[in-house]
Design a protein around this motif. Sequence first.
Motif, PDB file in Angstrom:
ATOM      1  N   MET A   1       0.605  -1.244   0.146  1.00 47.31           N
ATOM      2  CA  MET A   1       0.136   0.168   0.188  1.00 47.31           C
ATOM      3  C   MET A   1       1.173   1.159   0.091  1.00 47.31           C
ATOM      4  SD  MET A   1      -3.095   0.758   2.817  1.00 47.31           S
ATOM      5  CE  MET A   1      -1.440   1.700   4.513  1.00 47.31           C
ATOM      6  N   LEU A   2       0.869   1.986  -0.733  1.00 48.12           N
ATOM      7  CA  LEU A   2       1.260   2.943  -0.964  1.00 48.12           C
ATOM      8  C   LEU A   2       0.816   4.617   0.087  1.00 48.12           C
ATOM      9  CD1 LEU A   2       1.279   4.155  -5.401  1.00 48.12           C
ATOM     10  CD2 LEU A   2       2.918   3.405  -3.497  1.00 48.12           C
ATOM     11  N   LYS A   3       1.886   5.043   0.479  1.00 51.68           N
ATOM     12  CA  LYS A   3       1.433   5.528   1.984  1.00 51.68           C
ATOM     13  C   LYS A   3       2.210   6.792   2.559  1.00 51.68           C
ATOM     14  CE  LYS A   3       0.657   4.980   6.656  1.00 51.68           C
ATOM     15  NZ  LYS A   3       0.432   3.491   7.927  1.00 51.68           N
ATOM     16  N   GLN A   4       2.301   7.910   2.956  1.00 52.64           N
ATOM     17  CA  GLN A   4       3.494   8.879   2.455  1.00 52.64           C
ATOM     18  C   GLN A   4       3.052   9.188   4.455  1.00 52.64           C
ATOM     19  OE1 GLN A   4       4.170  10.795   0.422  1.00 52.64           O
ATOM     20  NE2 GLN A   4       5.030  12.761   1.642  1.00 52.64           N
ATOM     21  N   THR A   5       4.788   8.581   4.503  1.00 47.16           N
ATOM     22  CA  THR A   5       4.223   8.509   6.179  1.00 47.16           C
ATOM     23  C   THR A   5       5.862   8.941   6.105  1.00 47.16           C
ATOM     24  OG1 THR A   5       4.250   7.129   7.616  1.00 47.16           O
ATOM     25  CG2 THR A   5       5.589   5.857   6.353  1.00 47.16           C
ATOM     26  N   GLU A   6       6.722   9.224   7.390  1.00 49.89           N
ATOM     27  CA  GLU A   6       7.832   9.352   7.955  1.00 49.89           C
ATOM     28  C   GLU A   6       8.676   8.219   8.415  1.00 49.89           C
ATOM     29  OE1 GLU A   6       8.787  10.049  12.020  1.00 49.89           O
ATOM     30  OE2 GLU A   6      10.028  11.643  12.092  1.00 49.89           O
ATOM     31  N   GLY A   7       9.987   8.261   7.817  1.00 57.53           N
ATOM     32  CA  GLY A   7      10.412   7.145   7.906  1.00 57.53           C
ATOM     33  C   GLY A   7      10.538   6.103   8.819  1.00 57.53           C
ATOM     34  N   SER A   8      10.643   6.828  10.121  1.00 56.17           N
ATOM     35  CA  SER A   8      10.748   5.882  10.777  1.00 56.17           C
ATOM     36  C   SER A   8       9.724   5.336  11.566  1.00 56.17           C
ATOM     37  CB  SER A   8      11.015   6.642  11.945  1.00 56.17           C
ATOM     38  OG  SER A   8      12.247   7.821  12.388  1.00 56.17           O
ATOM     39  N   HIS A   9       8.665   6.409  10.951  1.00 58.83           N
ATOM     40  CA  HIS A   9       6.551   4.507  10.979  1.00 58.83           C
ATOM     41  C   HIS A   9       6.831   4.101   9.709  1.00 58.83           C
ATOM     42  CE1 HIS A   9       5.431   7.746  13.927  1.00 58.83           C
ATOM     43  NE2 HIS A   9       5.091   7.158  14.665  1.00 58.83           N
ATOM     44  N   ALA A  10       7.557   4.569   8.946  1.00 60.84           N
ATOM     45  CA  ALA A  10       7.894   2.881   7.514  1.00 60.84           C
ATOM     46  C   ALA A  10       9.078   2.405   8.367  1.00 60.84           C
ATOM     47  CB  ALA A  10       8.670   4.238   6.377  1.00 60.84           C
ATOM     48  N   VAL A  11       9.693   2.615   9.221  1.00 61.57           N
ATOM     49  CA  VAL A  11      10.550   1.557   9.535  1.00 61.57           C
ATOM     50  C   VAL A  11       9.541   0.639  10.557  1.00 61.57           C
ATOM     51  CG1 VAL A  11      12.146   0.365  10.515  1.00 61.57           C
ATOM     52  CG2 VAL A  11      12.364   2.149   8.736  1.00 61.57           C
ATOM     53  N   ALA A  12       9.217   1.185  11.583  1.00 60.42           N
ATOM     54  CA  ALA A  12       8.264   0.674  12.617  1.00 60.42           C
ATOM     55  C   ALA A  12       7.284  -0.292  11.858  1.00 60.42           C
ATOM     56  CB  ALA A  12       7.046   1.731  13.294  1.00 60.42           C
ATOM     57  N   GLU A  13       6.603   0.288  10.975  1.00 59.77           N
ATOM     58  CA  GLU A  13       5.752  -0.520   9.764  1.00 59.77           C
ATOM     59  C   GLU A  13       6.403  -1.818   9.771  1.00 59.77           C
ATOM     60  OE1 GLU A  13       2.218   0.778   8.389  1.00 59.77           O
ATOM     61  OE2 GLU A  13       3.117   2.997   8.651  1.00 59.77           O
ATOM     62  N   ALA A  14       7.636  -2.214   8.929  1.00 55.06           N
ATOM     63  CA  ALA A  14       7.882  -3.038   7.965  1.00 55.06           C
ATOM     64  C   ALA A  14       8.305  -4.237   9.169  1.00 55.06           C
ATOM     65  CB  ALA A  14       9.075  -2.843   8.017  1.00 55.06           C
ATOM     66  N   VAL A  15       8.955  -3.602  10.880  1.00 57.23           N
ATOM     67  CA  VAL A  15       8.882  -3.934  11.817  1.00 57.23           C
ATOM     68  C   VAL A  15       8.089  -5.118  12.038  1.00 57.23           C
ATOM     69  CG1 VAL A  15      10.193  -4.707  14.286  1.00 57.23           C
ATOM     70  CG2 VAL A  15      11.396  -3.159  13.188  1.00 57.23           C
ATOM     71  N   ALA A  16       7.344  -4.239  12.686  1.00 52.99           N
ATOM     72  CA  ALA A  16       5.659  -4.868  12.519  1.00 52.99           C
ATOM     73  C   ALA A  16       4.710  -5.841  11.803  1.00 52.99           C
ATOM     74  CB  ALA A  16       4.436  -4.070  12.670  1.00 52.99           C
ATOM     75  N   LEU A  17       5.086  -5.369  11.071  1.00 53.24           N
ATOM     76  CA  LEU A  17       5.141  -6.772  10.131  1.00 53.24           C
ATOM     77  C   LEU A  17       5.883  -7.844   9.578  1.00 53.24           C
ATOM     78  CD1 LEU A  17       4.492  -4.345   6.730  1.00 53.24           C
ATOM     79  CD2 LEU A  17       2.999  -6.059   7.862  1.00 53.24           C
ATOM     80  N   CYS A  18       6.803  -7.989  10.929  1.00 50.82           N
ATOM     81  CA  CYS A  18       8.143  -9.060  10.257  1.00 50.82           C
ATOM     82  C   CYS A  18       7.585  -9.731  12.521  1.00 50.82           C
ATOM     83  CB  CYS A  18       9.692  -8.189  10.491  1.00 50.82           C
ATOM     84  SG  CYS A  18       9.831  -7.992   9.412  1.00 50.82           S
ATOM     85  N   ARG A  19       6.480  -9.420  12.932  1.00 50.95           N
ATOM     86  CA  ARG A  19       6.220 -10.571  13.474  1.00 50.95           C
ATOM     87  C   ARG A  19       7.198 -10.261  14.800  1.00 50.95           C
ATOM     88  NH1 ARG A  19       0.920 -12.326  12.427  1.00 50.95           N
ATOM     89  NH2 ARG A  19      -0.220 -13.148  10.194  1.00 50.95           N
ATOM     90  N   PRO A  20       7.344  -8.826  15.544  1.00 46.13           N
ATOM     91  CA  PRO A  20       8.774  -9.621  16.574  1.00 46.13           C
ATOM     92  C   PRO A  20       7.958  -9.634  17.968  1.00 46.13           C
ATOM     93  CG  PRO A  20       8.018  -6.913  16.240  1.00 46.13           C
ATOM     94  CD  PRO A  20       7.319  -8.014  14.746  1.00 46.13           C
TER      95      PRO A  20
END
Lengths: 417, 338
Positions: A1-20
């Motif tokens: 999904m395309l999204k306009q977001t802050e780099g940090s939040h993009a990383v947070a979302e990516a990490v969350a998708l990795c099911r930590p």
Amino acid sequence: MLKQTEGSHAVAEAVALCRPEVICAYPISPQTHIVEGLGEMVKSGDLKDCEFINVESEFAAMSVAIGSSATGARTYTATASQGLLFMVEAVYNASGLGLPIVMTVANRAIGAPINIWNDHSDSLSQRDCGWIQLFAETNQEALDLHIQAFKLAEELSLPVMVCMDGFILTHAYERVDIPTQEQVDAFLPPYEPRQVLDPAEPVSIGAMVGPEAFMEVRYLAHAKQMQALERIPQMAEEFQAVFGRAIGGLTHSYRTDDADTIVIAMGSVLGTIKDVVDEMRDAGEKIGVLGITSFRPFPIAAVAAALKHCKRFVVLEKSLAVGSGGIVATDVRMAVTGMGLKGYTVVAGLGGRAITKKSLHALFAKAGRGELEPVTFLDLDWQVVNRQLERERQTRRSGPAAESMLRDVGTVASKIA
Amino acid sequence: MSLQPVKFYQTGTFTVGNRLLAPEERSVQANMQRTSSLNSGHRACQGCGEALGARYAIDAAMNATNRQLIAANATGCLEVFSTPYPETSWQIPWIHSLFGNAAAVATGIAAAIKVKKQKGQGGDVRVVAQGGDGGTTDIGFGCLSGMFERNDDVLYICYDNGGYMNTGVQRSSATPPAARTATTMPLGPEPGNVFDQGKFVPAIAMAHEIPYVATATVADLRDLEYKVTKAMGIRGARYIHILVPCPLGWGTASHDTIRMARLAKETGIFPVFEAEYGEVKSVLAIRRPLPVEEYLRPQKRYAHLFGKSPAVATIARIQALADKNIRKYRLQARQGEH
């Protein structure tokens, strides 16, 4: 999904998708927004089955990560600068024990003098700590490299640092493509630990190793990095198959095919360099760029291959090997040993000093004419330096150097010009 | 009082008499199926108080958790002597990371266990962290305080022998005043470790208001077992500080380890108590306090106090500290109590 977001939040979302399963957080700029984002997701229940621990120091952050990773939990943390230095003992321990922790380093200068802005001194100080180090050029790459990092780390039982430029990437709002949970699940299998603390099968981890086996255990760490050298390009292909994006790999070449001059760099400054290269290409200069994504393991063969047909190279790095020159440049020079190339080291952008297109144009032109010094400090204010050196020659008690130099510079907050 | 009544069939022993008791009344060590957490064959010195304390403490913890136990160990004697690989003395999953991070590693283990349990991928496994006084009161203190403050589900056990014995007997913040160590030599006008320094971590642990804090010695092993068992029945951060004499560092005979621990308690030098949420709940009372001289004299680390002219003033200062403990923790049994 395309999204306009802050780099940090993009990383947070990516990490969350990795099911930590365990996240340790200690605040240090410019990494804070990442763990803030993750903390929010855990607290709200959007990120389930995950323990978010506010620890008392970075040393504790990495130590908690060691404990949870050794107990079989997928573990993540983030840090920067002084924080990375404060956890160093545990950083080496995590790789020595072979624990696949993933950590974002929001690259920032190291003090003294204290400075919160971007350069690569922090992660490059950990050059030999045994972690894989991947450098992101854009926010999209930062996001995607985290997903690859978990897979790479867990396959090899080695920790991975994803390095992204502090503020320049972490705090920049950009368009990014956030993958779906299904995509990430298809790419990243559940964590199967190689070693785990389990009462059903008790093991002792972390025994003393004497001269009889220490060399072999250390060599194994090197062998694993060599395996990573093979896996990283394969993983980029696997990633592309699922996500449709060419991300990762060891290096990226840009307009290098017939280049006489190749500029080598890591991280977000590659964008500026590419713009300059485009403009110089338009003016008929044969110049290209080699971006290094994997700093550890260092892709010696890939760098040598990329520089095979050029006449000269310029390593532009946001780090300084004090008393020697460049850190990245040392590795590049080793990679091209015997190739008869002219090489230049440029130390640039320390502590957030802006790297401008204007300066790069002049720099690359000078390199093309063969007039560059072997080691150059880009846009260094020699007047300020010389004045301080003179002061120290004249007065024994010349006082604290940084403060004297700031006084000379005056009230200008920073040297962005 | 903390102890259940035990009938002693043979006066002066704990284990032999125990075996004549009904199984449910026996101590963990007298249990025929005892877990032997720390196997024999480890490399501790003869008479090592730490090895004794660790075996009793971890056996009790294993017993209390049905062997569902993981240990995180700080660097130090216990770590080195228990895992001379390819041999290991541990019956439980065990990890050593660094000198100063055992409490934090244990926090990580507890967090992982919690998530695995939530996901239905693991059972109710418990965690102990353990270290010496150097790894606890000095270099590991930040991580320890963090673990306390977050009330993480970890039992931290400190084996206190009053110094850095593994590196050759140097001073720690748990080294008592006047004691000789390699960095507080018996030289100059104030020989040995200085007065008015150091810290008593059980009191600091209590200040965190964690569910359970206790002290113990290897002289009262039933009491130690009882406290560890009790601690494992509680969730959240728990701390047990065990005095473990060190024949090497203290300059005592290896057969005197238990005697020295008992004298530390009976003089008031080391208060034995338990506390819940920051309040002292019970103490091991001293029937008739002994003069500190009886505790000090057998130890070579205090030999400089007993030269040709005994250091009367220094001994008096140590006596005053012991007396203060007795007052502060109400250690002296009143008549009729025992």
